[in-house]
Design a protein around this motif. Structure first.
Motif, PDB file in Angstrom:
ATOM      1  N   ASP A 172       2.379   0.999 -11.683  1.00  0.00           N
ATOM      2  CA  ASP A 172       3.180   2.070 -10.962  1.00  0.00           C
ATOM      3  C   ASP A 172       4.429   1.639 -10.948  1.00  0.00           C
ATOM      4  OD1 ASP A 172       0.901   3.228 -10.140  1.00  0.00           O
ATOM      5  OD2 ASP A 172       1.118   2.596  -7.876  1.00  0.00           O
ATOM      6  N   GLN A 173       5.163   3.070 -11.380  1.00  0.00           N
ATOM      7  CA  GLN A 173       6.754   3.095 -11.425  1.00  0.00           C
ATOM      8  C   GLN A 173       7.429   3.977 -10.605  1.00  0.00           C
ATOM      9  OE1 GLN A 173       8.513   1.817 -15.533  1.00  0.00           O
ATOM     10  NE2 GLN A 173       9.405   4.085 -15.336  1.00  0.00           N
ATOM     11  N   LEU A 174       8.406   3.700  -9.878  1.00  0.00           N
ATOM     12  CA  LEU A 174       9.168   4.891  -9.397  1.00  0.00           C
ATOM     13  C   LEU A 174      10.148   5.508 -10.242  1.00  0.00           C
ATOM     14  CD1 LEU A 174      10.069   6.432  -6.780  1.00  0.00           C
ATOM     15  CD2 LEU A 174      11.185   4.559  -6.217  1.00  0.00           C
ATOM     16  N   SER A 175      10.258   6.814 -10.408  1.00  0.00           N
ATOM     17  CA  SER A 175      11.389   7.321 -11.110  1.00  0.00           C
ATOM     18  C   SER A 175      12.063   8.326 -10.437  1.00  0.00           C
ATOM     19  CB  SER A 175      10.902   8.076 -12.434  1.00  0.00           C
ATOM     20  OG  SER A 175      10.250   9.299 -11.944  1.00  0.00           O
ATOM     21  N   THR A 194      14.824   4.135 -12.631  1.00  0.00           N
ATOM     22  CA  THR A 194      13.430   3.785 -12.524  1.00  0.00           C
ATOM     23  C   THR A 194      13.351   2.350 -12.080  1.00  0.00           C
ATOM     24  OG1 THR A 194      13.548   2.973 -14.885  1.00  0.00           O
ATOM     25  CG2 THR A 194      12.910   5.522 -14.556  1.00  0.00           C
ATOM     26  N   PHE A 195      12.218   2.366 -11.464  1.00  0.00           N
ATOM     27  CA  PHE A 195      11.650   0.826 -10.797  1.00  0.00           C
ATOM     28  C   PHE A 195      10.349   0.510 -10.907  1.00  0.00           C
ATOM     29  CE2 PHE A 195      15.159   2.382  -8.059  1.00  0.00           C
ATOM     30  CZ  PHE A 195      16.089   1.431  -8.044  1.00  0.00           C
ATOM     31  N   THR A 239       0.865  -1.230  -0.154  1.00  0.00           N
ATOM     32  CA  THR A 239       0.081  -0.047   0.052  1.00  0.00           C
ATOM     33  C   THR A 239       0.874   1.396   0.069  1.00  0.00           C
ATOM     34  OG1 THR A 239      -0.018  -0.206   2.254  1.00  0.00           O
ATOM     35  CG2 THR A 239      -1.752  -1.252   1.075  1.00  0.00           C
ATOM     36  N   GLN A 240       2.311   1.094   0.119  1.00  0.00           N
ATOM     37  CA  GLN A 240       2.845   2.184   0.376  1.00  0.00           C
ATOM     38  C   GLN A 240       4.413   2.125   0.033  1.00  0.00           C
ATOM     39  OE1 GLN A 240       2.611   3.654   4.570  1.00  0.00           O
ATOM     40  NE2 GLN A 240       1.242   5.469   3.931  1.00  0.00           N
ATOM     41  N   LEU A 241       5.243   2.920  -0.473  1.00  0.00           N
ATOM     42  CA  LEU A 241       6.542   2.664  -0.938  1.00  0.00           C
ATOM     43  C   LEU A 241       7.296   3.771  -0.209  1.00  0.00           C
ATOM     44  CD1 LEU A 241       9.064   1.200  -2.048  1.00  0.00           C
ATOM     45  CD2 LEU A 241       8.328   2.761  -4.218  1.00  0.00           C
ATOM     46  N   THR A 242       8.085   3.543   0.838  1.00  0.00           N
ATOM     47  CA  THR A 242       8.962   4.594   1.534  1.00  0.00           C
ATOM     48  C   THR A 242      10.376   4.600   0.806  1.00  0.00           C
ATOM     49  OG1 THR A 242       7.840   4.579   3.534  1.00  0.00           O
ATOM     50  CG2 THR A 242       9.945   5.369   3.435  1.00  0.00           C
ATOM     51  N   TYR A 254      20.448  17.625  -6.869  1.00  0.00           N
ATOM     52  CA  TYR A 254      19.162  17.490  -5.977  1.00  0.00           C
ATOM     53  C   TYR A 254      18.431  16.267  -6.788  1.00  0.00           C
ATOM     54  CZ  TYR A 254      16.610  20.256  -9.519  1.00  0.00           C
ATOM     55  OH  TYR A 254      16.127  20.767 -10.906  1.00  0.00           O
ATOM     56  N   ALA A 255      17.576  15.659  -6.338  1.00  0.00           N
ATOM     57  CA  ALA A 255      16.600  14.760  -7.011  1.00  0.00           C
ATOM     58  C   ALA A 255      15.287  14.898  -6.952  1.00  0.00           C
ATOM     59  CB  ALA A 255      17.129  13.423  -6.329  1.00  0.00           C
ATOM     60  N   ILE A 256      14.621  14.892  -8.150  1.00  0.00           N
ATOM     61  CA  ILE A 256      13.171  14.616  -8.041  1.00  0.00           C
ATOM     62  C   ILE A 256      12.734  13.075  -7.959  1.00  0.00           C
ATOM     63  CG2 ILE A 256      11.245  15.270  -9.492  1.00  0.00           C
ATOM     64  CD1 ILE A 256      12.618  17.846 -10.246  1.00  0.00           C
ATOM     65  N   LEU A 257      11.768  12.768  -7.121  1.00  0.00           N
ATOM     66  CA  LEU A 257      11.246  11.618  -7.236  1.00  0.00           C
ATOM     67  C   LEU A 257       9.846  11.425  -7.479  1.00  0.00           C
ATOM     68  CD1 LEU A 257      13.128  12.117  -4.440  1.00  0.00           C
ATOM     69  CD2 LEU A 257      12.724   9.591  -4.072  1.00  0.00           C
TER      70      LEU A 257
END
Length: 246
Positions: free
Chosen positions: A79-82, A101-102, A19-22, A42-45
């Motif tokens: 869903d994909q994390l970038s 990317t994940f 339900t969550q990704l930290t 710096y990073a943008i997620l």
């Protein structure tokens, strides 16, 4: 299904999705220098429509952020994390420094690798403690066995991208398993079906047998069984020592 000792295999448990990704942004190393031998990284997620940004580290090619961000996971299969790194500029457009990317499945694989390294570190600590006891130095301070960081090589955005370096990011999933509680991926220790565990996998105190989500491989259960066997062997050896003394 469970083994004889009552530890349930994750493949037999209900396949709960997170339900969550930290995301814990530790830092980066060996980044490309964009101006005057330095960058201001710096990073943008992003995960779906959710977005977060780290602080800017000025004049640094090996930044340390140590910042944590939590995203809701709405669709595990899509869903994909970038994570995109940039060099901050004042008078011109910010320069691209690389990205990762994940998919959520790939994120689970990274979590599993993090767990594996924690178990290796814990095994090394146990061996050092056992060695100290055997040498007549019980309670002696053992060297620190911290898990080895998982550095991921930054990816280009296009063939023209001039980037280099690696990113150290730690992922933590939270799984909701119906009425059996929430299981979190993170540092922690506790008991599972009466057996101890300690790793980078499940730190929730509400975890109960059968509440484990699907994971790439059953490290936690194997570790609990192995540790239980070690404790039984130690108790047996202690019992034999008492009999010999008598």
């Amino acid at each position: 299904m469970s083994d004889g000792g009552g530890v349930r295999s994750p493949t037999a448990a209900a396949a709960a999705h997170p339900t969550q990704l930290t995301v814990k942004m530790h830092g980066a190393r060996h980044l490309a220098a964009k101006s005057h031998g330095f960058s201001d990284p710096y990073a943008i997620l992003k995960l779906g429509a959710q977005k977060a940004k780290t602080k800017k580290i000025e004049r640094c090619l090996n930044p340390s952020w140590e910042q944590e961000f939590t995203f809701a996971v709405h669709n595990f299969s899509e869903d994909q994390l970038s994570i995109n790194l940039f060099d901050s500029n004042v008078l011109s457009r910010d320069d691209f420094l690389g990205r990762l990317t994940f998919t959520m499945a790939e994120a689970e694989e990274l979590v599993a690798e993090q767990r594996r390294r924690v178990l290796i570190a814990e095994a090394a600590a146990r061996r050092a403690e056992t060695s100290a006891t055997a040498e007549g130095r019980p309670g002696a301070s053992a060297p620190s066995f911290a898990p080895t960081p998982v550095w991921k090589t930054l990816q280009k955005r296009s063939e023209r991208s001039n980037i280099k370096g690696d990113l150290w990011v730690e992922l933590q999933f939270t799984y909701e398993a119906g009425e059996e509680g929430v299981v979190a991926f993170g540092h922690g220790s506790g008991t599972v079906a009466g057996r101890p565990y300690s790793n980078l996998a499940r730190s929730a105190t509400t975890a109960s047998e059968g509440s484990f989500p699907h994971v790439p491989y059953p490290l936690v259960e194997d570790y609990a069984v192995d540790l239980n066997k070690q404790q039984q062997q130690q108790q047996q050896q202690q019992g034999e020592g008492v009999e010999e003394a008598e």
